[in-house]
Write a protein that holds these residues in place. Structure first.
Motif, PDB file in Angstrom:
ATOM      1  N   ILE A 230     -21.249  12.931 -18.969  1.00  0.00           N
ATOM      2  CA  ILE A 230     -22.042  13.156 -20.185  1.00  0.00           C
ATOM      3  C   ILE A 230     -22.078  14.648 -20.524  1.00  0.00           C
ATOM      4  O   ILE A 230     -21.922  15.044 -21.688  1.00  0.00           O
ATOM      5  N   GLN A 231     -22.295  15.482 -19.509  1.00  0.00           N
ATOM      6  CA  GLN A 231     -22.312  16.928 -19.740  1.00  0.00           C
ATOM      7  C   GLN A 231     -20.969  17.418 -20.275  1.00  0.00           C
ATOM      8  O   GLN A 231     -20.923  18.240 -21.194  1.00  0.00           O
TER       9      GLN A 231
ATOM     10  N   ASN B 242     -18.693  15.640 -21.914  1.00  0.00           N
ATOM     11  CA  ASN B 242     -18.473  15.134 -23.273  1.00  0.00           C
ATOM     12  C   ASN B 242     -19.273  15.919 -24.302  1.00  0.00           C
ATOM     13  O   ASN B 242     -18.789  16.184 -25.411  1.00  0.00           O
ATOM     14  N   LEU B 243     -20.507  16.283 -23.934  1.00  0.00           N
ATOM     15  CA  LEU B 243     -21.322  17.058 -24.860  1.00  0.00           C
ATOM     16  C   LEU B 243     -20.784  18.473 -25.032  1.00  0.00           C
ATOM     17  O   LEU B 243     -20.857  19.048 -26.126  1.00  0.00           O
ATOM     18  N   ARG B 244     -20.239  19.036 -23.965  1.00  0.00           N
ATOM     19  CA  ARG B 244     -19.772  20.421 -24.011  1.00  0.00           C
ATOM     20  C   ARG B 244     -18.394  20.545 -24.644  1.00  0.00           C
ATOM     21  O   ARG B 244     -18.137  21.496 -25.403  1.00  0.00           O
TER      22      ARG B 244
ATOM     23  N   LEU C 120     -17.748  16.331 -28.317  1.00  0.00           N
ATOM     24  CA  LEU C 120     -18.286  16.101 -29.651  1.00  0.00           C
ATOM     25  C   LEU C 120     -17.947  17.247 -30.599  1.00  0.00           C
ATOM     26  O   LEU C 120     -18.346  18.406 -30.391  1.00  0.00           O
TER      27      LEU C 120
ATOM     28  N   TYR D 214     -10.872  19.473 -25.005  1.00  0.00           N
ATOM     29  CA  TYR D 214     -11.406  18.456 -24.090  1.00  0.00           C
ATOM     30  C   TYR D 214     -10.509  18.303 -22.859  1.00  0.00           C
ATOM     31  O   TYR D 214     -10.998  18.120 -21.743  1.00  0.00           O
TER      32      TYR D 214
END
Length: 271
Positions: free
Chosen positions: A222-223, A225-227, A230, A237
């Motif tokens: 999650i960290q 993907n957010l960093r 998005l 990525y």
């Protein structure tokens, strides 16, 4: 992502009925399922073949009979023995332990030479729990056994193939732990007031460790993907992964240097 084999369920149910000496029901089930799936097998066989591609004249079932996933040579006895031995090792010493306890590799490395026994203990517990439940004579374990056999005989041994039976595996894991705790229970422990609930505390501790271990990678994903995900470019990525970064670099080079009329064959065209 989830690869399921529905025909395995029919074979498991038929075997269960056969063991229960309900031969007519087993035969009726096999004939009915056979009539339903026969058109699909015929359709697949009539598609134009590319020799190797699944879905174009080559079914997933054909991969069981192939010596390698991208060739057309049939597997012989030695290929089958090597495949089963290799897949058994991968599932027992890699896939299942990592599914049950995400940090099993880290802990085993810390244990050194004893790490292999720690890793194998998860598969041993899994097998013990399955045997305990199989002795109850229910149909669920027949399905799990047939499904896992279909996975271990496949050309690849990966975690995504066994996803449909992971809930059963988690249940077997806890069945084995509860059984061992009952066997280890001493008379003085059961009578002493301070040890009266020791099994409950132990189970809660194991549950907390396994749950935290499973959640930790998800939190890191999650960290990440957010960093990096998005609203960010794909190259950013995958910048931390050398294989994907090189793959994207090759795509960029082709886009800039290949002739406009060139045809690019690519597995990840959406990137």
């Amino acid at each position: 992502y989830i690869r399921s084999i529905a025909l395995v369920l029919a074979l498991a149910l038929a075997s269960y009925l056969f063991v229960r000496r309900r031969f007519k029901h087993a035969l009726l089930l096999l004939v009915s399922v056979g009539l339903l799936v026969a058109p699909w097998f015929v359709r697949s066989s009539l598609l134009p073949t590319t020799g190797t591609s699944v879905g174009l004249g080559r079914s997933y079932f054909a991969l069981y009979l192939s010596s390698d996933p991208y060739g057309t040579e049939r597997a012989n006895l030695s290929d089958w023995i090597a495949r089963l031995a290799q897949n058994a090792r991968i599932y027992l010493l890699d896939v299942w332990p990592n599914i049950l306890f995400t940090h099993v590799t880290t802990v085993s490395a810390w244990l050194g030479r004893l790490g292999i026994f720690f890793v194998a203990s998860f598969s041993v517990l899994l097998l013990l729990g399955f045997i305990r439940e199989f002795r109850r004579g229910l149909v669920h374990e027949w399905h799990v056994a047939f499904f896992f056999l279909s996975c271990i005989a496949y050309l690849w041994a990966v975690a995504r193939l066994v996803v449909p039976i992971v809930p059963f595996a988690i249940y077997y894991f806890w069945v084995a732990i509860c059984y061992l705790l009952q066997q280890m229970r001493c008379r003085w422990l059961s009578q002493a007031a301070r040890f009266r609930h020791w099994e409950t505390y132990f189970l809660l501790a194991v549950c907390a460790i396994v749950t935290i271990s499973a959640l930790a990678p998800d939190i890191r994903h999650i960290q990440r993907n957010l960093r990096y995900g998005l609203g960010k470019p794909v190259s950013l990525y995958y910048s931390r992964d050398a294989e994907w970064s090189n793959y994207l670099s090759a795509m960029e080079w082709i886009a800039q240097n290949a002739a406009p009329q060139s045809i690019v064959m690519c597995r990840k065209a959406d990137l």
